[in-house]
Write a protein that holds these residues in place. Structure first.
Motif, PDB file in Angstrom:
ATOM      1  N   TRP A 178       0.802  -1.220   0.000  1.00 55.61           N
ATOM      2  CA  TRP A 178       0.000   0.000   0.000  1.00 55.61           C
ATOM      3  C   TRP A 178       0.838   1.275   0.000  1.00 55.61           C
ATOM      4  O   TRP A 178       0.349   2.323  -0.387  1.00 55.61           O
ATOM      5  CB  TRP A 178      -0.936  -0.026   1.217  1.00 55.61           C
ATOM      6  N   ARG A 306     -13.774  -6.105  -2.821  1.00 54.96           N
ATOM      7  CA  ARG A 306     -12.359  -6.283  -3.155  1.00 54.96           C
ATOM      8  C   ARG A 306     -12.300  -6.821  -4.578  1.00 54.96           C
ATOM      9  O   ARG A 306     -12.516  -8.000  -4.821  1.00 54.96           O
ATOM     10  CB  ARG A 306     -11.700  -7.279  -2.190  1.00 54.96           C
ATOM     11  N   GLU A 308      -9.829  -5.335  -6.940  1.00 57.51           N
ATOM     12  CA  GLU A 308      -8.704  -4.634  -7.541  1.00 57.51           C
ATOM     13  C   GLU A 308      -7.916  -5.590  -8.438  1.00 57.51           C
ATOM     14  O   GLU A 308      -7.938  -6.808  -8.238  1.00 57.51           O
ATOM     15  CB  GLU A 308      -7.781  -4.070  -6.457  1.00 57.51           C
ATOM     16  N   SER A 379     -14.630   0.475  -1.788  1.00 57.33           N
ATOM     17  CA  SER A 379     -13.732  -0.276  -2.662  1.00 57.33           C
ATOM     18  C   SER A 379     -12.524   0.576  -3.041  1.00 57.33           C
ATOM     19  O   SER A 379     -12.522   1.797  -2.858  1.00 57.33           O
ATOM     20  CB  SER A 379     -14.453  -0.716  -3.937  1.00 57.33           C
ATOM     21  N   GLY A 380     -11.534  -0.101  -3.561  1.00 55.90           N
ATOM     22  CA  GLY A 380     -10.407   0.578  -4.166  1.00 55.90           C
ATOM     23  C   GLY A 380     -10.629   0.630  -5.673  1.00 55.90           C
ATOM     24  O   GLY A 380     -11.762   0.759  -6.142  1.00 55.90           O
ATOM     25  N   GLU A 381      -9.550   0.499  -6.420  1.00 52.56           N
ATOM     26  CA  GLU A 381      -9.650   0.498  -7.882  1.00 52.56           C
ATOM     27  C   GLU A 381     -10.324  -0.791  -8.349  1.00 52.56           C
ATOM     28  O   GLU A 381      -9.871  -1.894  -8.047  1.00 52.56           O
ATOM     29  CB  GLU A 381      -8.252   0.603  -8.491  1.00 52.56           C
ATOM     30  N   SER A 417      -3.873   5.642   1.503  1.00 52.22           N
ATOM     31  CA  SER A 417      -4.825   4.533   1.384  1.00 52.22           C
ATOM     32  C   SER A 417      -5.377   4.099   2.740  1.00 52.22           C
ATOM     33  O   SER A 417      -6.545   3.724   2.846  1.00 52.22           O
ATOM     34  CB  SER A 417      -4.147   3.336   0.699  1.00 52.22           C
ATOM     35  N   ASP A 588      -6.121  -5.314   3.402  1.00 49.44           N
ATOM     36  CA  ASP A 588      -7.030  -4.179   3.331  1.00 49.44           C
ATOM     37  C   ASP A 588      -7.200  -3.546   4.689  1.00 49.44           C
ATOM     38  O   ASP A 588      -6.923  -4.129   5.702  1.00 49.44           O
ATOM     39  CB  ASP A 588      -8.391  -4.610   2.782  1.00 49.44           C
TER      40      ASP A 588
END
Length: 588
Positions: A178, A306, A308, A379-381, A417, A588
């Motif tokens: 991260w 999740r 990504e 969420s992330g990417e 992040s 995460d």
């Protein structure tokens, strides 16, 4: 041959008369008390009376033998008593048409009112040693993303207690996947953390300079094996601490066994659910997003996705993107040189693949959540971007993220992040229903916290069963698909009795910190409601989990059911991701 055991039940006199050749029996027939006489037939027309004391002795001897060979029954007596209680509750609710295998409230657990979080110190809990009298200073190097580091810090407090050591406020991970340079004080309230745990261990912000200058060598560094028992720390770490006075444990994540004695488990709960308090800027923004969701709807779902690219590559699964997907994820997968080759189909059947956003939406609609439900997506990417999210948006048009709710206010946190994860954590924790498509650290931490804080509804996919349903969803009508999803998800909805105490990861199932409220088995009507909630004061129509009615609006607008009543959209099946032992990835 051996004698045959016989007996007779004598009722009080003037009720019933028994005829028997034994005069002694007739003489005792006037006894007003019910008694049991035993004798043995010798086979020669003779009977020999056996004293009641002897019979009791034999029974106790037999019970002792049974106890000797089934000692585990006694050790699990609490669990069995809980199951008996749940069965009685289930019978009652089923009789009243409110529980059992009938409709279930998908927004909250009917059993939550019978449980509460408890992590108080026991009466014999010893006070901590003073810093100057402790065995030394314990430094911790946390590892992974925010929630993985959170589990490590929680366990570090317990280890300091085991070693009678002074804990130095842990250093967060700045270098792994991260690459977030946030410090502990940027995310958590340090002063609150130290003061709240003052009755458990001494904590300092740093090793005193005067003491550090007196050391002949730098602090000793050690990597502890995963899930080490307390005895390992006493045997291997304590001697180092006594000799060096300052010891640093590196990459400290999941380095303490899950199963500990009750006092240490409750210490874990005090740390995880009370000592961690986010800083004011994070808390204020998180609560502002919660208020915005509440202004739009009385209740909402939080979905933790999740999906990504790195996570998908690590899973070794396939999601229907053809050669382009295989190449892109294959190139990313090369980052991990120690990953074994896997079969995408095999991983999917074993339930090792995270659900796609589309599949999460299908699962929720099948459970009974309508398309007017408000959802917050953490969420992330997302791999594939908006195109991947579009099916979920069509299923749930009231779709929001932190970027949509607070674009300008979020800007100061965008480079970090861990701080973004903290904001998502707050909104997910405050949601009425929490849903995850994976089994990563945030999913586990929040599941455990929500159990402790009143068993708020938490849905995790039943990976193995759902994967086959998604593979065959175009071969069955929506009503059948919905019914099968509901059946597959029983036991995965966040109910208090889903898993036997002591099983599973403690951070997800903090059984030692869950207490039962008094329940009068003889009068369940007196135990209907012990906790008032917003929904009790403002009742809304319940969505029937277990209900088989077809969602006509869903069928007509989304096109899942064709004119013949058969599902027509196609997509590769996948299921939830269970934790894999990687320090940098599932962090995460």
């Amino acid at each position: 041959m051996g004698g045959e055991w016989k007996g007779v039940l004598v009722l009080p006199s003037n009720k019933k008369k028994f005829k028997h050749s034994d005069s002694k029996f007739q003489n005792n027939n006037s006894n007003r008390h019910c008694c049991c006489l035993l004798w043995v037939d010798t086979g020669r027309g003779q009977r020999k009376r056996i004293s009641w004391t002897a019979v009791c002795g034999v029974v106790l001897f037999v019970l002792g033998l049974i106890s000797l060979f089934t000692g585990h029954v006694a050790s699990n007596l609490e669990w069995y008593s809980q199951r008996l209680l749940v069965r009685h509750q289930s019978w009652y609710y089923n009789k009243m048409g409110r529980f059992g295998h009938g409709p279930v409230d998908i927004w909250k657990s009917k059993y939550s009112k019978f449980y509460y979080g408890c992590s108080e110190r026991g009466p014999h809990y010893e006070p901590p040693v003073h810093e100057l009298l402790s065995n030394g200073y314990l430094l911790i190097g946390a590892s992974g993303g925010l929630n993985q580091q959170r589990t490590g810090i929680t366990d570090a407090v317990v280890v300091a207690r085991i070693l009678n050591a002074t804990l130095v406020v842990p250093e967060l991970d700045h270098y792994s996947f991260w690459k977030d340079d946030s410090d502990f004080a940027n995310i958590f309230d340090v002063d609150w953390f130290i003061s709240f745990l003052a009755k458990d261990i001494p904590i300092v912000k740093r090793v005193p300079d005067k003491y550090m200058r007196s050391l002949e060598k730098p602090p000793y560094t050690k990597l502890v094996p995963r899930k080490s028992e307390p005895q390992y720390y006493l045997d291997e770490v304590l001697p180092l601490l006594l000799r060096r006075h300052v010891v640093q444990l590196t990459k400290f994540d999941y380095r303490l066994a899950s199963d500990l004695d009750e006092e240490l488990q409750r210490l874990r709960c005090r740390v995880n659910y009370h000592a961690f308090r986010f800083t004011k800027p994070l808390q204020n923004l998180g609560q502002k997003l919660v208020m915005k969701m509440r202004e739009m709807a009385n209740r909402y779902i939080a979905v933790h996705l999740r999906f990504e690219p790195d996570m998908l590559a690590f899973s070794g699964c396939y999601y229907g993107g053809g050669d382009k997907e295989r190449y892109e994820l294959g190139e990313i997968r090369k980052r991990w040189t120690n990953l074994a080759e896997t079969s995408p189909d095999g991983e999917r059947k074993r339930g090792k693949c995270p659900l796609t956003p589309h599949e999460v939406g299908l699962m929720l609609r099948a459970l009974g959540f309508m398309n007017d439900t408000y959802i917050y997506v953490a969420s992330g990417e997302i791999y594939g971007g908006d195109e991947t999210l579009q099916p979920l948006r069509e299923l749930f048009p009231n779709f929001y993220t932190k970027e949509m709710l607070a674009s300008e206010e979020l800007e100061p946190f965008l480079p970090f992040s861990s701080r973004l994860a903290a904001i998502d954590y707050i909104v997910c924790d405050e949601s009425d229903v929490f849903v995850t498509n994976n089994n990563g650290n945030m999913a586990k931490i929040l599941a455990g916290r929500r159990r402790y804080m009143g068993h708020k509804r938490t849905i995790r996919p039943n990976a193995k069963k759902l994967s086959s349903l998604f593979m065959n969803r175009d071969r069955m009508p929506w009503t059948i698909f919905s019914s099968k999803v509901k059946s597959a998800q029983r036991g995965f909805m966040g109910e208090p009795n889903e898993i036997k105490p002591g099983r599973g990861d403690f951070h997800e199932y903090p059984s030692a910190c869950i207490c039962k409220k008094p329940f009068n088995l003889s009068d369940p009507d007196n135990n209907k409601t012990q906790i008032s909630t917003k929904d009790d004061l403002n009742p809304e129509p319940e969505s029937g989990y277990g209900r088989n009615e077809e969602d006509q609006d869903f069928n007509s607008t989304y096109g899942i059911i064709n004119n013949a009543g058969v599902m027509s959209r196609d997509n590769e099946a996948s299921s939830s991701l269970e934790e894999k032992e990687d320090d940098d990835f599932l962090a995460d």
